[in-house]
Design a protein around this motif. Structure first.
Motif, mmCIF file in Angstrom:
data_model
loop_
_atom_site.group_PDB
_atom_site.id
_atom_site.type_symbol
_atom_site.label_atom_id
_atom_site.label_comp_id
_atom_site.label_asym_id
_atom_site.label_seq_id
_atom_site.Cartn_x
_atom_site.Cartn_y
_atom_site.Cartn_z
ATOM 1 N N VAL A 214 12.224 -25.257 21.179
ATOM 2 C CA VAL A 214 12.133 -25.391 19.931
ATOM 3 C C VAL A 214 13.547 -25.941 19.071
ATOM 4 O O VAL A 214 14.615 -25.742 19.063
ATOM 5 N N VAL A 215 12.863 -27.279 18.719
ATOM 6 C CA VAL A 215 13.831 -28.027 18.202
ATOM 7 C C VAL A 215 14.291 -27.806 16.767
ATOM 8 O O VAL A 215 13.342 -28.009 15.903
ATOM 9 N N LEU A 216 15.519 -27.736 16.430
ATOM 10 C CA LEU A 216 15.787 -27.151 15.380
ATOM 11 C C LEU A 216 16.165 -28.397 14.332
ATOM 12 O O LEU A 216 16.709 -29.229 14.777
ATOM 13 N N PRO A 217 16.162 -28.461 12.885
ATOM 14 C CA PRO A 217 16.703 -29.430 12.197
ATOM 15 C C PRO A 217 18.190 -29.511 12.470
ATOM 16 O O PRO A 217 18.979 -28.908 12.877
ATOM 17 N N ILE A 218 18.588 -31.029 12.307
ATOM 18 C CA ILE A 218 20.151 -31.160 12.734
ATOM 19 C C ILE A 218 20.858 -30.727 11.597
ATOM 20 O O ILE A 218 20.710 -30.547 10.234
ATOM 21 N N ALA A 219 22.188 -30.002 12.089
ATOM 22 C CA ALA A 219 23.032 -29.204 11.275
ATOM 23 C C ALA A 219 24.042 -30.162 10.889
ATOM 24 O O ALA A 219 24.778 -30.771 12.025
ATOM 25 N N THR A 220 24.494 -30.398 9.618
ATOM 26 C CA THR A 220 25.690 -31.368 9.278
ATOM 27 C C THR A 220 26.809 -30.361 9.686
ATOM 28 O O THR A 220 27.065 -29.240 10.235
ATOM 29 N N ASP A 221 28.034 -31.079 9.652
ATOM 30 C CA ASP A 221 29.309 -30.603 10.161
ATOM 31 C C ASP A 221 29.918 -29.807 8.717
ATOM 32 O O ASP A 221 30.823 -29.942 8.080
ATOM 33 N N ASP A 222 29.042 -28.652 8.773
ATOM 34 C CA ASP A 222 29.588 -27.716 7.663
ATOM 35 C C ASP A 222 29.004 -26.391 8.330
ATOM 36 O O ASP A 222 28.007 -25.905 8.486
ATOM 37 N N ARG A 223 29.936 -25.229 7.930
ATOM 38 C CA ARG A 223 29.974 -23.973 8.563
ATOM 39 C C ARG A 223 28.519 -23.407 8.075
ATOM 40 O O ARG A 223 27.661 -22.704 8.963
ATOM 41 N N ASP A 224 28.323 -23.476 6.728
ATOM 42 C CA ASP A 224 27.091 -22.642 6.254
ATOM 43 C C ASP A 224 25.730 -23.251 6.896
ATOM 44 O O ASP A 224 24.889 -22.610 7.219
ATOM 45 N N ALA A 225 25.729 -24.863 7.138
ATOM 46 C CA ALA A 225 24.678 -25.239 7.500
ATOM 47 C C ALA A 225 24.361 -25.082 8.799
ATOM 48 O O ALA A 225 23.415 -24.804 9.647
ATOM 49 N N ILE A 226 25.513 -24.918 9.734
ATOM 50 C CA ILE A 226 25.428 -24.486 11.116
ATOM 51 C C ILE A 226 24.956 -23.187 11.276
ATOM 52 O O ILE A 226 24.205 -22.804 12.205
ATOM 53 N N ALA A 227 25.445 -22.216 10.658
ATOM 54 C CA ALA A 227 24.981 -20.819 10.645
ATOM 55 C C ALA A 227 23.688 -20.748 10.253
ATOM 56 O O ALA A 227 22.905 -19.933 10.694
ATOM 57 N N ALA A 228 23.100 -21.472 9.152
ATOM 58 C CA ALA A 228 21.835 -21.159 8.602
ATOM 59 C C ALA A 228 20.810 -21.842 9.776
ATOM 60 O O ALA A 228 19.838 -21.230 10.083
ATOM 61 N N ALA A 229 21.152 -22.879 10.323
ATOM 62 C CA ALA A 229 20.305 -23.344 11.550
ATOM 63 C C ALA A 229 20.367 -22.587 12.783
ATOM 64 O O ALA A 229 19.189 -22.378 13.277
ATOM 65 N N ALA A 230 21.575 -21.849 12.983
ATOM 66 C CA ALA A 230 21.452 -21.180 14.285
ATOM 67 C C ALA A 230 20.486 -19.698 14.010
ATOM 68 O O ALA A 230 20.026 -19.122 15.014
ATOM 69 N N GLU A 231 20.561 -19.384 12.757
ATOM 70 C CA GLU A 231 19.522 -18.039 12.198
ATOM 71 C C GLU A 231 18.246 -18.443 12.570
ATOM 72 O O GLU A 231 17.881 -17.458 13.115
ATOM 73 N N ALA A 232 17.967 -19.487 12.609
ATOM 74 C CA ALA A 232 16.529 -19.908 12.880
ATOM 75 C C ALA A 232 16.042 -19.706 14.569
ATOM 76 O O ALA A 232 15.006 -19.703 14.846
ATOM 77 N N ALA A 233 17.071 -19.591 15.289
ATOM 78 C CA ALA A 233 17.104 -19.494 16.791
ATOM 79 C C ALA A 233 17.062 -17.985 17.205
ATOM 80 O O ALA A 233 16.940 -17.716 18.239
ATOM 81 N N ALA A 234 16.808 -16.989 16.020
ATOM 82 C CA ALA A 234 16.979 -15.643 16.557
ATOM 83 C C ALA A 234 15.983 -15.129 17.239
ATOM 84 O O ALA A 234 16.197 -14.041 18.141
ATOM 85 N N ARG A 235 14.801 -15.750 17.356
ATOM 86 C CA ARG A 235 13.507 -15.042 18.302
ATOM 87 C C ARG A 235 13.606 -16.194 19.630
ATOM 88 O O ARG A 235 12.590 -15.987 20.408
ATOM 89 N N CYS A 236 14.483 -16.850 19.831
ATOM 90 C CA CYS A 236 14.401 -17.671 20.933
ATOM 91 C C CYS A 236 15.314 -16.908 22.291
ATOM 92 O O CYS A 236 16.075 -15.878 22.024
ATOM 93 N N ASP A 237 14.917 -17.154 23.312
ATOM 94 C CA ASP A 237 15.679 -16.599 24.498
ATOM 95 C C ASP A 237 17.015 -17.060 24.664
ATOM 96 O O ASP A 237 17.550 -16.586 25.561
ATOM 97 N N LEU A 238 17.411 -18.301 24.396
ATOM 98 C CA LEU A 238 18.489 -18.885 24.477
ATOM 99 C C LEU A 238 18.851 -20.060 23.172
ATOM 100 O O LEU A 238 17.772 -20.665 23.020
ATOM 101 N N LEU A 239 19.922 -20.078 22.653
ATOM 102 C CA LEU A 239 20.311 -21.095 21.674
ATOM 103 C C LEU A 239 21.154 -21.961 22.574
ATOM 104 O O LEU A 239 22.177 -21.730 22.954
#
Length: 401
Positions: A214-239
Motif C-alpha cells: 500500500v504505497v502512501l503519498p510522499i511525506a515531506t520533512d515535516d512532523r505533521d506530514a509524517i504523522a498524517a501519512a503514517a495514520e493512513a497505515a493504521a489498517r496495514c499489518d506493517l508500516l
C-alpha cells in the motif's frame, strides 16, 4: 548498535501471521495454507489401467493363447461385467480394471481380430495396474498448513476435490517514503531534488515476497506530514518507512511519530549498509524504518523485511537463505559491523559460483545494485579473505529481488 541476528529475532518475535481467508482454487497460487488440505476422494478411485491393452487373467495369457474379447473399458466407462476363464476386455489408459482381471496385456504385445486376442508375450500378474489409492486416499493430508502453494500444489488440491482453500490473507504493507527532496517518477523534480525510487523498489519486493503493498503519498520533512501519512497505515499489518531514520536535523520519523503513540524497540544495527534502522510499534501496527539511501534501504529489506513478510504470510521464518561461492577478488579484514557487499555473480560450466565484489560500494548507487547478483556476507571482525576462498553469499535472484 545491536547485532543483525538479534535485530531479526526481535522483529520476528513481534509478528504474527495474517488472519485466514477462503479463496477459490485458481486464486490459491502463491498463497500460504492456513489449514491442511485433506483429500475428499481416493485417487485413483479404483484399480485402473496404466496402459492401452487388454484386461485379463495372467494365468490365461501365455504366448499364443486365444482369449475371447467380451467388451471394452475406456476411461470413465467401466465394463459392467467380470472377466472369466479365457476372456479379455479391451481397456484404455485410466479405464477401471474389471473384476476377475489381474493383469494388463499391452496392445503391442498382442494380435487381435474376429473377437479374439492372442498374446505374443506372456502377461504378468499385476502388471500395468495402478491400484486404488496409489496416489492418495480419502482423509489423507495431501498438503500441510504453512505451505506456499505452487502450481503443482493447486493441481493436487484440485485432484483432492477442493474448490476452495483456506489461506492466510496477503499481508498489507504500508510503504511511506519521506523527504523534501524526492519526487515521483515523471513529476517535476524540485531544485536539488531526486526521483523517488525506494517506495517503488520496496513495493515490488513486497509483492515478490507474497505481500500486498500500500504505497502512501510522499511525506515531506515535516512532523505533521509524517504523522498524517503514517495514520493512513493504521489498517496495514506493517508500516514500512524509508528516509528520516538517522539523527540529522531533518530526520524526523521518530520524533514525528512519538506523539502518535510510537514505541521504539531498537534503533541502530551493527551492519553496513543500513546502520540507522528503526523497529517499533505505532499503536498496534509494527513499524520498520529503513534508511533513505536506496542501496541501504534495499539491503535492509532483503535482510529484515523478507523474513518479516514470511512470518506475516504464515510461513516458517528465519534469516534469508545463504549459500557458498568462491570469492572473485581479495577482501580486507572487516570491522565491528556485519558487511553486505554487493557482488557480481558468475556460474562456471561445472556449476561453481564466483562472487566478485564491485569496486565501488557507495550506498546510493542503484545501477551497481541492479548489476549485482549477490551480497557477500562479511561477519564482524572477519579476517582478510583472499580471492578463491569460500565465502557466504545471499543470492538475490533466488529471492526475486
Amino acid at each position: 548498535m545491536i547485532p543483525v541476528a538479534e535485530a531479526l529475532e526481535r522483529i520476528l518475535s513481534a509478528l504474527i501471521p495474517a488472519p485466514a481467508e477462503t479463496v477459490s482454487l485458481p486464486e490459491g497460487w502463491g498463497r500460504v495454507l492456513a489449514r491442511p488440505v485433506l483429500a475428499r476422494v481416493t485417487q485413483p478411485p479404483a484399480d485402473v489401467s496404466a496402459m492401452d491393452g487388454y484386461a485379463l487373467r495372467a494365468a490365461d495369457a501365455a504366448a499364443g493363447a486365444r482369449l475371447r474379447v467380451i467388451g471394452s473399458a475406456p476411461a470413465g466407462h467401466p465394463f459392467a461385467g467380470a472377466v472369466g476363464l479365457g476372456e479379455a476386455v479391451r481397456i484404455f489408459t485410466g479405464g477401471a480394471v474389471p473384476p476377475g482381471a489381474d493383469s494388463i496385456l499391452l496392445q503391442e504385445d498382442a494380435t487381435a481380430g474376429d473377437g479374439l486376442v492372442t498374446p505374443t508375450e506372456a502377461a504378468q500378474k499385476g502388471r500395468h495396474i495402478r491400484r486404488a489409492g496409489l496416489d492418495f486416499a480419502a482423509g489423507d493430508a495431501v498438503l500441510e498448513a504453512g505451505r506456499r502453494l505452487s502450481a503443482r500444489d493447486i493441481g493436487l488440491a484440485a485432484a483432492a476435490n477442493h474448490p476452495w482453500l483456506h489461506v492466510h490473507r496477503r499481508p498489507r504493507i504500508g510503504v511511506l517514503a519521506t523527504g523534501d527532496e524526492i519526487a515521483l517518477p515523471g513529476d517535476p523534480i524540485p531544485p536539488g531534488g531526486i526521483v523517488s525510487s525506494n517506495a517503488h523498489a520496496l513495493a515490488a519486493l513486497v509483492r515478490a515476497s507474497g505481500g500486498e503493498p500500500v504505497v502512501l503519498p510522499i511525506a515531506t520533512d515535516d512532523r505533521d506530514a509524517i504523522a498524517a501519512a503514517a495514520e493512513a497505515a493504521a489498517r496495514c499489518d506493517l508500516l514500512l518507512t524509508t528516509g528520516g531514520a538517522s539523527v540529522g536535523e531533518h530526520d524526523l520519523v521518530q520524533s514525528a511519530l512519538a506523539p502518535q503513540g510510537f514505541s521504539l524497540d531498537f534503533w541502530k544495527i551493527a551492519m553496513r549498509p543500513g546502520k540507522p534502522l528503526i523497529w517499533g510499534d505505532l499503536r498496534g501496527t509494527p513499524m520498520l524504518g529503513l534508511p533513505g539511501n536506496p542501496v541501504s534501504a534495499l539491503v535492509c529489506a532483503v535482510i529484515f523485511l523478507i523474513p518479516a513478510l514470511r512470518r506475516l504470510s504464515g510461513l516458517p521464518a528465519g534469516p534469508v537463505e545463504t549459500r557458498t561461492a568462491l570469492l572473485g577478488r581479495d577482501m580486507p579484514a572487516n570491522d565491528r559491523r556485519q558487511d553486505y557487499v554487493r557482488a557480481e555473480l558468475a556460474r562456471a560450466a561445472d556449476g561453481t559460483l564466483t562472487a566478485t565484489p564491485l569496486a565501488v560500494q557507495d550506498s546510493s548507487m542503484l545501477a551497481a545494485l541492479a548489476r549485482a547478483g549477490a551480497l557477500v556476507v562479511r561477519p564482524p571482525h572477519a579476517p582478510a579473505a583472499p580471492a578463491g576462498c569460500s565465502i557466504e553469499i545471499v543470492d538475490l535472484s533466488s529471492l526475486g529481488v
